[in-house]
Enzyme design. Structure first.
Site, PDB file in Angstrom:
ATOM      1  N   LYS A 111     -25.606  11.156 -48.533  1.00 47.53           N
ATOM      2  CA  LYS A 111     -25.960  12.508 -48.977  1.00 47.53           C
ATOM      3  C   LYS A 111     -26.891  13.149 -47.951  1.00 47.53           C
ATOM      4  CE  LYS A 111     -26.462  13.562 -53.412  1.00 47.53           C
ATOM      5  NZ  LYS A 111     -25.245  14.291 -53.815  1.00 47.53           N
TER       6      LYS A 111
HETATM    7  N1  PMP Z   1     -19.163  13.532 -53.697  1.00 47.02           N
HETATM    8  C1  PMP Z   1     -20.112  14.406 -53.297  1.00 47.02           C
HETATM    9  C2  PMP Z   1     -19.883  15.177 -52.045  1.00 47.02           C
HETATM   10  C3  PMP Z   1     -21.276  14.586 -54.054  1.00 47.02           C
HETATM   11  O1  PMP Z   1     -22.216  15.445 -53.650  1.00 47.02           O
HETATM   12  C4  PMP Z   1     -21.425  13.866 -55.267  1.00 47.02           C
HETATM   13  C5  PMP Z   1     -22.650  14.075 -56.110  1.00 47.02           C
HETATM   14  N2  PMP Z   1     -23.674  13.180 -55.795  1.00 47.02           N
HETATM   15  C6  PMP Z   1     -20.421  12.954 -55.631  1.00 47.02           C
HETATM   16  C7  PMP Z   1     -19.307  12.822 -54.833  1.00 47.02           C
HETATM   17  C8  PMP Z   1     -20.558  12.100 -56.841  1.00 47.02           C
HETATM   18  O2  PMP Z   1     -21.497  11.064 -56.591  1.00 47.02           O
HETATM   19  P1  PMP Z   1     -22.343  10.405 -57.758  1.00 47.02           P
HETATM   20  O3  PMP Z   1     -21.383   9.977 -58.783  1.00 47.02           O
HETATM   21  O4  PMP Z   1     -23.040   9.287 -57.127  1.00 47.02           O
HETATM   22  O5  PMP Z   1     -23.255  11.474 -58.261  1.00 47.02           O
END
Ligand code: PMP
Length: 303
Positions: free
Chosen positions: A154
């Protein structure tokens, strides 16, 4: 009073400021997380979902960028819990930690600068619709590649890619954008992982498809296998496979489980929320809200 965490201290959020010269503000050189806590009114308890796992991912991502928060996942989880106790929300809440380059130094680089760490909390209901089904479109923007900006992490600056795709999607009348990789395979949404259902099986892009290593994705793979006896196949998925899927949904901490009913102006399946998607969504909400004792190890009570 609402508090934030900055430079090792809990401070009123309106005093939690950094300089406009800050390196991460200029170049997007940070790593952030998104964590949800769910309010359980019966037990008058706030449960943070997979708190430690989020900080484990954050620390892994920081390694890629050579950021060093100087704390482990347990210490970071304790800071999050203490911040929530101070703010004492009695509603569903989003927790946003960020590791950043704590310097006004000019020039994008990850050597020679100290790492800063900050965190704030905000109330958060649904990030996108979860009840009526969303309409999505493939983006003309390709997903950032692992050798440009790793989507696995992220990275704050990487979200320019998401913002471009989401803006285009909204302007075209869609609720969300779906990215293709540079190789033309399905990657993910602007802030969600994607699942297709065909012939009763779940299919999702593999980790090689320039996706975030989603914690909700992992949760759903496990819940589907354990509770519904449904295996997930992780493999490359072509664009038109989504057009012919029986069902599909997006998932993420913010998005939760968001069923899709239309893609590129074509009805997805029969154009209504599919039965397996509905089951997975119900199961997911039960688990995050503390209604499934078997998964209580995923919940960190705050109070
Ligand atoms: N892909 C992206 C680009 C995201 O920003 C997120 C949100 N965090 C997700 C997938 C989903 O990840 P998670 O389930 O860990 O929140």
């Amino acid at each position: 009073m609402t508090y934030a965490y900055l430079k090792g201290q809990f401070v009123p959020v309106d005093q939690a400021k950094i300089s406009i010269q800050n390196n991460t503000f200029q170049y997007g050189t940070g790593i952030f997380e998104g964590i949800r806590a769910y309010w359980n009114p019966q037990g008058r308890q706030l449960y943070v979902f997979r708190l430690v796992e989020h900080f484990c991912r954050m620390l892994r991502n920081c390694r890629v960028l050579k950021l060093n928060i100087g704390k482990d996942e347990k210490e970071l989880s304790e800071i999050a819990t203490e911040l929530l106790r101070k703010n004492h929300p009695e509603t569903d809440t989003y927790i946003r930690p960020i590791a950043y380059v704590d310097s006004d130094g000019l020039g994008p680089k990850f050597v020679g600068y100290p790492t800063g760490f900050a965190m704030y909390t905000i109330p958060l209901g649904d990030y996108i619709d979860v009840s009526s089904g969303i309409k999505v479109g493939f983006s003309s923007w390709r997903r950032i590649n692992d050798n440009t900006i790793p989507a696995r992490c992220k990275v704050t600056g990487g979200y320019v890619n998401s913002a471009l795709a989401k803006t285009e999607a909204l302007e075209h009348g869609y609720d969300e954008a779906i990215f293709l990789t540079e190789n033309g395979f399905i990657s993910e949404g602007s802030a969600e992982n994607i699942f297709l259902i065909r012939g009763g099986k779940l299919i999702t892009p593999a980790l090689s498809e320039d996706i975030l290593e989603g914690i909700t994705r992992e949760t759903i793979i496990e819940l589907a296998r354990e509770e519904l006896g449904i295996e997930t196949v992780e493999r490359p998925i072509g664009r038109t496979e989504l057009y012919v899927a029986d069902e599909a949904f997006l998932c993420g901490t913010g998005a939760q489980v968001s069923p899709m009913i239309e893609v590129d102006k074509r009805p997805l399946g029969n154009g209504r929320i599919g039965p397996i998607t509905a089951k997975i969504q119900a199961l997911y909400f039960d688990v995050v809200k503390g209604k499934q004792k078997k998964y209580s190890h995923w919940l960190a009570p705050v109070y």
